[in-house]
Scaffold this motif. Sequence first.
Motif, PDB file in Angstrom:
ATOM      1  N   UNK A  28      -2.667  -7.875  -9.281  1.00 50.61           N
ATOM      2  CA  UNK A  28      -3.945  -7.744  -9.981  1.00 50.61           C
ATOM      3  C   UNK A  28      -5.027  -7.243  -9.012  1.00 50.61           C
ATOM      4  N   UNK A  29      -5.732  -6.192  -9.409  1.00 57.44           N
ATOM      5  CA  UNK A  29      -6.786  -5.631  -8.574  1.00 57.44           C
ATOM      6  C   UNK A  29      -6.343  -4.511  -7.664  1.00 57.44           C
ATOM      7  N   UNK A  30      -5.035  -4.254  -7.615  1.00 64.96           N
ATOM      8  CA  UNK A  30      -4.495  -3.226  -6.713  1.00 64.96           C
ATOM      9  C   UNK A  30      -5.028  -1.837  -7.052  1.00 64.96           C
ATOM     10  N   UNK A  31      -4.928  -1.449  -8.301  1.00 64.44           N
ATOM     11  CA  UNK A  31      -5.338  -0.103  -8.719  1.00 64.44           C
ATOM     12  C   UNK A  31      -6.834   0.106  -8.495  1.00 64.44           C
ATOM     13  N   UNK A  32      -7.599  -0.941  -8.787  1.00 61.30           N
ATOM     14  CA  UNK A  32      -9.048  -0.857  -8.623  1.00 61.30           C
ATOM     15  C   UNK A  32      -9.425  -0.782  -7.152  1.00 61.30           C
TER      16      UNK A  32
ATOM     17  N   UNK B  94     -12.010   1.795  -2.935  1.00 58.44           N
ATOM     18  CA  UNK B  94     -12.051   1.893  -1.479  1.00 58.44           C
ATOM     19  C   UNK B  94     -11.601   3.260  -0.979  1.00 58.44           C
ATOM     20  N   UNK B  95     -10.764   3.931  -1.760  1.00 58.23           N
ATOM     21  CA  UNK B  95     -10.306   5.260  -1.358  1.00 58.23           C
ATOM     22  C   UNK B  95     -11.417   6.282  -1.251  1.00 58.23           C
TER      23      UNK B  95
ATOM     24  N   UNK C 191       3.321   6.758  -6.205  1.00 57.68           N
ATOM     25  CA  UNK C 191       3.102   7.604  -7.384  1.00 57.68           C
ATOM     26  C   UNK C 191       2.568   6.788  -8.554  1.00 57.68           C
ATOM     27  N   UNK C 192       2.966   5.515  -8.579  1.00 62.32           N
ATOM     28  CA  UNK C 192       2.554   4.629  -9.667  1.00 62.32           C
ATOM     29  C   UNK C 192       1.165   4.030  -9.437  1.00 62.32           C
ATOM     30  N   UNK C 193       0.886   3.610  -8.203  1.00 61.73           N
ATOM     31  CA  UNK C 193      -0.365   2.882  -7.953  1.00 61.73           C
ATOM     32  C   UNK C 193      -1.503   3.779  -7.454  1.00 61.73           C
ATOM     33  N   UNK C 194      -1.179   5.017  -7.081  1.00 64.15           N
ATOM     34  CA  UNK C 194      -2.217   5.927  -6.584  1.00 64.15           C
ATOM     35  C   UNK C 194      -2.114   7.292  -7.264  1.00 64.15           C
ATOM     36  N   UNK C 195      -2.320   7.345  -8.557  1.00 67.48           N
ATOM     37  CA  UNK C 195      -2.187   8.620  -9.277  1.00 67.48           C
ATOM     38  C   UNK C 195      -3.225   9.663  -8.861  1.00 67.48           C
TER      39      UNK C 195
END
Length: 245
Positions: free
Chosen positions: A114-118, A123-124, A145-149
């Motif tokens: 939870x919160x990984x994608x955000x 932060x990116x 590929x899944x978490x950093x589209x």
Amino acid sequence: IFESYIKETDSLIDNFKGDLTYTSFNILLGFFNIKFDAKGISIFQFDLFFNKLLSSLNETNKINNNIPYLNKSRDPSKKLTLVLDLDETLVHYPREKLHALENDHDLNHLKIRRGCLELIKKLGKVYELIIFTSSSEDYAKIVLDKIDPERLIYKLLSSTYISEFQGMHIKDLNLLGRDINSVIILDNEPINFVLNPENGITIKSWYGDSLDESLIYFTEIFLNLIKMTFTDVRKALKEIQNLDL
């Protein structure tokens, strides 16, 4: 005193001979810096043992073609590099199911914290993001590929970038090619940053708890951190390192 330390240096070097790497070289150099300072010797010419250290580096370990790991300058708009661990920090994938992922790219068993994608999305944009994992590159690329589209992560460092130190497999931040004063690592295993403890923040290992909010908290912490003014991020990290998240 000076001559006795030179003899002690020779003895230590001889013990390392044959498998002295840049990592152990840096440890030795730091050891003697501290030791001589403690003895009150303010000026010391290191080149008396420096050349012997270099000559002891064996050819297989002397130069890793990937060093520094980040061969391009950091985007000037991003003053800090944030190194993120992957497994049990951002995601969890059952080890016994890895064959399904590697063979068929089956993501059914992939759990995203939870919160990984955000975290990556926010932060990116203000940090230079690096994924540093002991997992294989093929596995990590499928997960990224899944978490950093949006491809906000600047670099993936996989198992081939892992260093060995005293029988442990570690992540040597000194080899990144970045000023160590501007590097942070977030990892669930503190042993991974044993050479750079002041740069590291430990996060609780995650195996699928849907109520976990650690990454949400850290996202806000890092967003506030980037707004601060400092010359060495390690000083700013001291209070964060005591958090139990």
